[in-house]
Design an enzyme around this catalytic site. Structure first.
Site, short mmCIF file in Angstrom:
data_model
loop_
_atom_site.label_atom_id
_atom_site.label_comp_id
_atom_site.label_asym_id
_atom_site.label_seq_id
_atom_site.Cartn_x
_atom_site.Cartn_y
_atom_site.Cartn_z
N CYS A 128 1.12 -1.10 -0.06
CA CYS A 128 0.08 -0.06 0.06
C CYS A 128 0.90 1.25 -0.03
O CYS A 128 1.98 1.26 0.42
CB CYS A 128 -0.79 -0.04 1.23
N HIS A 129 0.30 2.38 -0.45
CA HIS A 129 1.15 3.50 -0.43
C HIS A 129 1.71 3.96 0.94
O HIS A 129 2.75 4.63 0.95
CB HIS A 129 0.38 4.69 -1.22
N CYS B 299 -6.48 -3.80 3.55
CA CYS B 299 -6.31 -2.37 3.52
C CYS B 299 -7.35 -1.83 2.38
O CYS B 299 -8.13 -1.06 2.35
CB CYS B 299 -4.99 -1.71 3.73
P1 NAD Z 1 -1.37 4.97 -5.19
O1 NAD Z 1 0.04 5.40 -5.31
O2 NAD Z 1 -2.09 3.65 -5.65
O3 NAD Z 1 -2.33 6.30 -5.77
C1 NAD Z 1 -2.20 7.58 -5.71
C2 NAD Z 1 -2.85 8.17 -6.81
O4 NAD Z 1 -2.91 9.34 -6.89
C3 NAD Z 1 -2.04 7.88 -7.98
O5 NAD Z 1 -2.90 7.44 -9.12
C4 NAD Z 1 -1.49 9.25 -8.49
O6 NAD Z 1 -1.15 9.44 -9.76
C5 NAD Z 1 -2.55 10.20 -7.73
N1 NAD Z 1 -2.09 11.50 -7.50
C6 NAD Z 1 -0.85 11.82 -7.04
N2 NAD Z 1 -0.86 13.25 -6.84
C7 NAD Z 1 -1.96 13.58 -7.42
C8 NAD Z 1 -2.48 15.00 -7.64
N3 NAD Z 1 -1.73 16.10 -7.39
N4 NAD Z 1 -3.69 15.05 -8.23
C9 NAD Z 1 -4.32 13.92 -8.77
N5 NAD Z 1 -3.90 12.78 -8.58
C10 NAD Z 1 -2.78 12.52 -7.92
O7 NAD Z 1 -1.60 5.27 -3.45
P2 NAD Z 1 -2.78 4.36 -2.76
O8 NAD Z 1 -2.47 3.15 -2.15
O9 NAD Z 1 -4.21 4.43 -3.41
O10 NAD Z 1 -3.06 5.36 -1.58
C11 NAD Z 1 -3.35 6.40 -1.71
C12 NAD Z 1 -3.46 7.28 -0.35
O11 NAD Z 1 -4.31 6.88 0.36
C13 NAD Z 1 -2.02 7.35 0.32
O12 NAD Z 1 -2.08 8.71 0.92
C14 NAD Z 1 -2.15 6.34 1.51
O13 NAD Z 1 -1.20 6.61 2.24
C15 NAD Z 1 -3.58 6.49 1.83
N6 NAD Z 1 -4.35 5.41 2.66
C16 NAD Z 1 -5.26 5.71 3.40
C17 NAD Z 1 -5.94 4.83 4.15
C18 NAD Z 1 -6.85 5.01 5.34
O14 NAD Z 1 -7.40 4.39 6.03
N7 NAD Z 1 -7.32 6.42 5.56
C19 NAD Z 1 -5.67 3.42 3.93
C20 NAD Z 1 -4.84 3.24 2.79
C21 NAD Z 1 -4.29 4.14 2.00
N1 AHE Z 2 1.38 7.01 11.74
C1 AHE Z 2 0.46 7.51 10.70
C2 AHE Z 2 -0.91 7.41 10.76
C3 AHE Z 2 -1.00 7.35 9.45
C4 AHE Z 2 -2.67 6.83 9.29
O1 AHE Z 2 -3.45 7.79 9.30
N2 AHE Z 2 -3.06 5.72 9.12
C5 AHE Z 2 -4.39 5.18 8.70
C6 AHE Z 2 -4.30 3.93 8.15
S1 AHE Z 2 -3.42 4.05 6.59
C7 AHE Z 2 -3.60 2.22 5.90
O2 AHE Z 2 -2.90 2.57 4.92
C8 AHE Z 2 -5.08 5.06 9.94
O3 AHE Z 2 -5.65 3.67 10.21
N3 AHE Z 2 -5.00 5.96 10.95
C9 AHE Z 2 -5.64 5.68 12.29
C10 AHE Z 2 -4.73 5.57 13.36
O4 AHE Z 2 -5.20 5.09 14.39
O5 AHE Z 2 -3.72 5.60 12.99
C11 AHE Z 2 0.98 9.06 10.95
O6 AHE Z 2 0.71 9.96 9.96
O7 AHE Z 2 1.23 9.61 12.20
ZN ZN Z 3 -2.91 0.62 3.48
#
Ligand code: NAD
Ligand code: AHE
Ligand code: ZN
Length: 369
Positions: free
Chosen positions: A40-41, A169
């Site tokens: 994952c990213h 995820c």
């Molecule tokens: P990824 O690298 O597969 O996809 C990211 C996409 O965003 C790519 O297609 C890229 O071209 C595009 N992108 C980058 N900059 C951009 C911009 N300025 N404008 C438009 N498009 C743009 O990454 P992913 O695995 O899909 O993860 C995406 C994000 O979600 C990451 O920041 C990751 O850490 C986060 N994430 C969060 C959670 C959560 O629980 N909140 C879970 C998993 C991943």
């Molecule tokens: N340690 C990081 C936290 C990043 C973050 O927000 N993680 C998400 C999951 S990303 C999965 O790919 C999350 O679950 N957040 C809730 C939590 O409790 O961390 C930072 O930036 O400090």
């Molecule tokens: Zn993830």
């Protein structure tokens, strides 16, 4: 015991394949043989050194699937042979957060998890006598790992590990952001920023709930075909928009979107996503994780006039309850996973998976053990 793992010795350096020492499960814990793990990213983000909780040396990886090998004292919900998906968001069903029914953010072990250790304060991993930290409570870049019982979801045994690991995820985060967090209704107009491993799952979630307009925004032109494959109705490449991107999106959606999603982790994009929402009711969901020190900004006027900013972790899913259902959705064809897994690699090639992600060439790479 010994376990083969991809070890992150320090930030910004390639992972190294080594044999680690792994202690067995203590009370309330399970030993799991990881069969497959997605990249994952967020793994790349922590490896970049920009994660304020990043610890080294550590075993990264949080998107796995495997089999329970051994259980510690007192474990009742799983047994050896059970197929499981590790949960970086556990579900204890006893803490204030679990009992609130208002969040999936179980707090039972969040403190120790963030310190890279098990709930008793110690790591089970070591290398040549030196402590190696756990990561997000999962460490799925190791062939074997130890997890608290509350951090595994038992899943059906006919589901393929190299596909359902993604439910650990990306799939759950994207689909869950639509269903659990935004609660998107049929007929909604939506915009998804970032069409990678997460954003495409937002798109298929929007298709699942019957959204009308599903606009995808990405700088990578190859992502147009990918978005369309999962239900995107319109594609916008910001590099090809003359003038203001937000104004363009507001016009395209007839006054702004009902729901927008950031799946880029870029704070400038997060602002655009909020401001592309419809006046009076539009909601913007932040999924992307931004580096330590980054902040989001907008004019308070944007919120005063009814736009709502929300965030979501693991798609608001309660892992032990919801993950087995999402595996069922995949097995019955309700959601797709197979086409998004663009690369399957052995552990020895795990660094290539990071390169593919950084070059925009993969949607999801999966390492099989
Ligand atoms: P990824 O690298 O597969 O996809 C990211 C996409 O965003 C790519 O297609 C890229 O071209 C595009 N992108 C980058 N900059 C951009 C911009 N300025 N404008 C438009 N498009 C743009 O990454 P992913 O695995 O899909 O993860 C995406 C994000 O979600 C990451 O920041 C990751 O850490 C986060 N994430 C969060 C959670 C959560 O629980 N909140 C879970 C998993 C991943
Ligand atoms: N340690 C990081 C936290 C990043 C973050 O927000 N993680 C998400 C999951 S990303 C999965 O790919 C999350 O679950 N957040 C809730 C939590 O409790 O961390 C930072 O930036 O400090
Ligand atoms: Zn993830």
């Amino acid at each position: 015991m010994k376990t083969r793992a991809a070890l992150a010795f320090e930030a910004k350096k390639p992972l190294e394949i080594v044999e680690l020492d792994l202690e067995g499960p203590r009370a309330g814990e399970v030993l799991v043989e990881i069969k497959a793990t997605g990249i994952c990213h967020t793994d790349a983000y922590t490896l970049s050194g920009m994660d304020s909780e990043g610890l080294f040396p550590s075993v990264l990886g949080h998107e796995g699937a495997g089999v329970v090998v051994e259980v510690g004292a007192g474990v009742t919900s799983v047994k050896p042979g059970d197929h499981v998906i590790p949960l970086y968001t556990p579900e204890c069903r006893q803490c204030k957060s679990c009992l609130s029914r208002k969040t999936n953010l179980c707090t039972a072990i969040r403190g120790t998890q963030g310190n890279g250790v098990m709930p008793d304060g110690a790591s089970r991993f070591s290398y040549k006598g030196q402590t190696v930290y756990h990561y997000m409570g999962c460490s799925t870049f190791s062939n074997f790992t130890v997890l608290p019982e509350i951090a595994v979801a038992k899943v059906r045994e006919d589901a393929p590990f190299d596909k359902i690991c993604y439910i650990g995820c990306g799939v759950t985060t994207g689909v869950g952001a639509v269903i659990n967090t935004a609660k998107v209704e049929p007929g909604a107009n939506c915009i998804v920023f970032g069409l990678g491993g997460i954003g495409l799952n937002v798109i298929q979630g929007l298709r699942l709930v019957g959204a009308d307009m599903i606009v995808g925004v990405d700088l990578n032109p190859d992502r147009k075909a990918w978005g369309e494959r999962f239900g995107m109705t319109h594609f916008v490449n910001p590099a090809e928009v003359t003038g203001d991107l937000v104004a363009h999106l507001v016009e395209l959606t007839g006054g702004g979107a009902d729901y927008t999603f950031d799946a880029t982790g870029n704070t400038t994009v997060m602002r655009q996503a909020l401001e592309a929402c419809h006046r009076g009711w539009g909601e913007s969901i932040i999924i992307g994780v931004a580096e330590a020190g980054k902040e989001i900004a907008t004019r308070p006027f944007q919120l005063v006039t009814g736009r709502v900013w929300k965030g979501t972790a693991f798609g608001g899913a309660r892992g032990r309850t919801d993950v087995p259902k999402i595996v069922d959705w995949y097995m019955s064809g309700k959601i797709e996973i197979d086409p998004m897994i663009t690369h399957i690699l052995p552990l020895e090639q795990i660094n290539e998976a990071f390169d593919l992600m950084h070059h925009g060439e993969s949607i999801r790479s999966v390492v099989v053990f």
